[in-house]
Design an enzyme around this catalytic site. Structure first.
Site, PDB file in Angstrom:
ATOM      1  N   ARG A  59       0.835  -1.200   0.000  1.00  9.04           N
ATOM      2  CA  ARG A  59       0.000   0.000   0.000  1.00  9.04           C
ATOM      3  C   ARG A  59       0.867   1.247   0.000  1.00  9.04           C
ATOM      4  O   ARG A  59       0.632   2.187  -0.734  1.00  9.04           O
ATOM      5  CB  ARG A  59      -0.890   0.011   1.246  1.00  9.04           C
ATOM      6  CG  ARG A  59      -2.335  -0.326   0.967  1.00  9.04           C
ATOM      7  CD  ARG A  59      -3.095  -0.352   2.246  1.00  9.04           C
ATOM      8  NE  ARG A  59      -2.244  -0.870   3.331  1.00  9.04           N
ATOM      9  CZ  ARG A  59      -2.523  -0.771   4.611  1.00  9.04           C
ATOM     10  NH1 ARG A  59      -3.621  -0.180   5.000  1.00  9.04           N
ATOM     11  NH2 ARG A  59      -1.716  -1.272   5.529  1.00  9.04           N
ATOM     12  N   ARG A  82      -3.750 -15.056   3.937  1.00 11.36           N
ATOM     13  CA  ARG A  82      -5.117 -15.459   4.276  1.00 11.36           C
ATOM     14  C   ARG A  82      -5.777 -15.949   2.999  1.00 11.36           C
ATOM     15  O   ARG A  82      -5.615 -15.336   1.929  1.00 11.36           O
ATOM     16  CB  ARG A  82      -5.921 -14.293   4.854  1.00 11.36           C
ATOM     17  CG  ARG A  82      -5.633 -13.966   6.311  1.00 11.36           C
ATOM     18  CD  ARG A  82      -6.061 -15.069   7.282  1.00 11.36           C
ATOM     19  NE  ARG A  82      -5.788 -14.742   8.679  1.00 11.36           N
ATOM     20  CZ  ARG A  82      -4.648 -15.049   9.305  1.00 11.36           C
ATOM     21  NH1 ARG A  82      -3.666 -15.674   8.686  1.00 11.36           N
ATOM     22  NH2 ARG A  82      -4.502 -14.730  10.592  1.00 11.36           N
ATOM     23  N   GLU A  96     -11.443 -22.031   4.735  1.00  8.74           N
ATOM     24  CA  GLU A  96     -10.706 -22.848   5.677  1.00  8.74           C
ATOM     25  C   GLU A  96     -11.588 -23.430   6.775  1.00  8.74           C
ATOM     26  O   GLU A  96     -12.375 -22.672   7.345  1.00  8.74           O
ATOM     27  CB  GLU A  96      -9.645 -21.923   6.307  1.00  8.74           C
ATOM     28  CG  GLU A  96      -8.394 -22.592   6.684  1.00  8.74           C
ATOM     29  CD  GLU A  96      -7.318 -21.564   7.005  1.00  8.74           C
ATOM     30  OE1 GLU A  96      -6.872 -20.870   6.079  1.00  8.74           O
ATOM     31  OE2 GLU A  96      -6.954 -21.479   8.176  1.00  8.74           O
ATOM     32  N   HIS A 100      -2.370 -24.515   7.294  1.00  5.83           N
ATOM     33  CA  HIS A 100      -2.189 -23.260   8.050  1.00  5.83           C
ATOM     34  C   HIS A 100      -1.182 -23.434   9.193  1.00  5.83           C
ATOM     35  O   HIS A 100      -1.529 -23.286  10.373  1.00  5.83           O
ATOM     36  CB  HIS A 100      -3.532 -22.723   8.565  1.00  5.83           C
ATOM     37  CG  HIS A 100      -3.510 -21.240   8.768  1.00  5.83           C
ATOM     38  ND1 HIS A 100      -4.619 -20.438   8.673  1.00  5.83           N
ATOM     39  CD2 HIS A 100      -2.484 -20.387   9.073  1.00  5.83           C
ATOM     40  CE1 HIS A 100      -4.281 -19.175   8.910  1.00  5.83           C
ATOM     41  NE2 HIS A 100      -2.990 -19.127   9.146  1.00  5.83           N
ATOM     42  N   ILE A 101       0.061 -23.719   8.818  1.00  9.22           N
ATOM     43  CA  ILE A 101       1.118 -23.982   9.802  1.00  9.22           C
ATOM     44  C   ILE A 101       2.246 -22.948   9.724  1.00  9.22           C
ATOM     45  O   ILE A 101       3.369 -23.211  10.171  1.00  9.22           O
ATOM     46  CB  ILE A 101       1.708 -25.410   9.626  1.00  9.22           C
ATOM     47  CG1 ILE A 101       2.152 -25.654   8.173  1.00  9.22           C
ATOM     48  CG2 ILE A 101       0.699 -26.461  10.074  1.00  9.22           C
ATOM     49  CD1 ILE A 101       2.918 -26.957   7.971  1.00  9.22           C
TER      50      ILE A 101
HETATM   51  C1  GLV Z   1      -1.348 -16.910  11.234  1.00  6.69           C
HETATM   52  O1  GLV Z   1      -1.896 -17.016  10.181  1.00  6.69           O
HETATM   53  C2  GLV Z   1      -1.343 -15.715  11.992  1.00  6.69           C
HETATM   54  O2  GLV Z   1      -2.018 -14.743  11.621  1.00  6.69           O
HETATM   55  O3  GLV Z   1      -0.669 -15.698  13.033  1.00  6.69           O
END
Ligand code: GLV
Ligand code: GLV
Length: 325
Positions: free
Chosen positions: A176, A237, A266, A284-285
């Protein structure tokens, strides 16, 4: 004694250390708490440690009549209605910095896995299908010396750029706000308009937060601008990418591959995604190394204790709330 509710069991024993000062309740089941359960548990709580998978909407916030602080065990906080929390005078804190390097490591793990077809190779080898060295076996795309495009050049995006030095890469970024020249020079990266970055990069890695502006930032048009040999990495995300459009691009091979740690709905996947060989999928690790996850516990606890002691927490997401106290 203050009451702290934790929506999921956390690693380590840091919670035990505050049990003489606080009444700590941990959700007992090994699954995401339901909204109804959460609202019930929050009735009495002064503080909550929430997961990124717990939607903390207006209704949930209003159920927490005594709530003073929401500590999200994550850096991203798009799961929380910040405006509603601020209106109710509730501080929201998160866990930046401590997870920056772990998250950058995972983005690189996916980048390397997709480009050098590590998972396909593993599957083949385990299945006993490795029948000897061959000149054309599992040819991937080159990494060293290629162009990396980083979308979202905050802490994590910058940590990903730093690693690219060792791979002799040219690094473009889109953000941005343009970064100060000194940071651009230090990290060896150049600002690019989004479309130019997409057209010129061999790897596109996403590191922006999910906001109304970044939802479907990568859709059919943007995927169409990418090179046929390019790889998309998403550890940010899920909804930043139009997952159906990505599925089509991967099917039609208009890009080489993708590495995903996050998903639009998700933990559900767009049907068909898991059947494709040119995508590597992790659950999501991004921040999931032992040191990081322990540091995240300390961080949320320190900030909860600060708020309960009426001291300004370190990682306040809604600073507006503090002036009014
Ligand atoms: C993981 O996705 C976080 O936002 O910590
Ligand atoms: C997250 O901490 C980021 O700024 O990238």
């Amino acid at each position: 004694m203050y009451r702290i509710f934790v929506t999921r069991s956390l690693p380590g024993n840091a919670l035990d250390k505050i049990k003489d000062r606080c009444n700590v309740t941990v959700y007992p089941l090994d699954r995401t708490i339901t909204k109804d359960e959460l609202m019930t548990y929050l009735k009495e709580a002064d503080a909550v440690i929430s997961m990124l998978s717990d939607p903390i909407d207006k209704e949930v916030i209003e159920a927490g009549k005594n709530l003073k602080v929401i500590a999200n065990y994550a850096v991203g906080y798009n799961n929380i209605d910040i405006e509603a929390a601020t209106k109710s005078g509730i501080a929201v804190v998160n866990t930046p910095d401590v997870l920056t390097e772990a998250s950058a490591d995972l983005a690189w793990a996916l980048l390397l896995a997709v480009s050098r077809r590590v998972v396909e190779g593993d599957t083949m080898t385990r299945a006993g299908k490795f029948r000897g060295w061959a000149p054309e076996l599992l040819l991937g795309v080159p990494v060293y010396g290629q162009t990396l495009g980083i979308i979202g050049a905050g802490r994590i995006g910058q940590a990903v750029a730093r690693r690219a030095k060792g791979f002799g890469m040219r690094v473009l970024y889109h953000n941005r706000k343009r970064l100060p020249k000194a940071i651009e020079n230090d990290l060896g990266m150049s600002y690019a308009a989004l479309d130019d970055l997409l057209a010129e990069s061999d790897f596109v890695s996403l590191h922006c937060p999910l906001t109304p502006e970044t939802k479907h930032l990568i859709g059919p048009r943007e995927l169409g601008l990418m090179k046929q040999t390019a790889v998309l990495i998403n550890t940010a995300r899920g909804p930043v990418v139009d997952e159906e459009a990505l599925l089509q691009a991967l099917r039609k091979k208009t890009i080489f591959g993708a590495g995903l740690d996050v998903y639009e709905k998700e933990p559900l996947l767009t049907p068909g995604l898991a059947d494709l060989p040119n995508v590597v999928l992790t659950p999501h690790i991004g921040s999931a190394d032992t040191r990081t996850r322990l540091a995240m516990v300390d961080m949320v606890l320190n900030d909860i204790i600060a708020v309960l002691n009426n001291e300004r927490p370190q990682n306040l997401v809604n600073p507006e709330v503090w002036g009014r106290r």
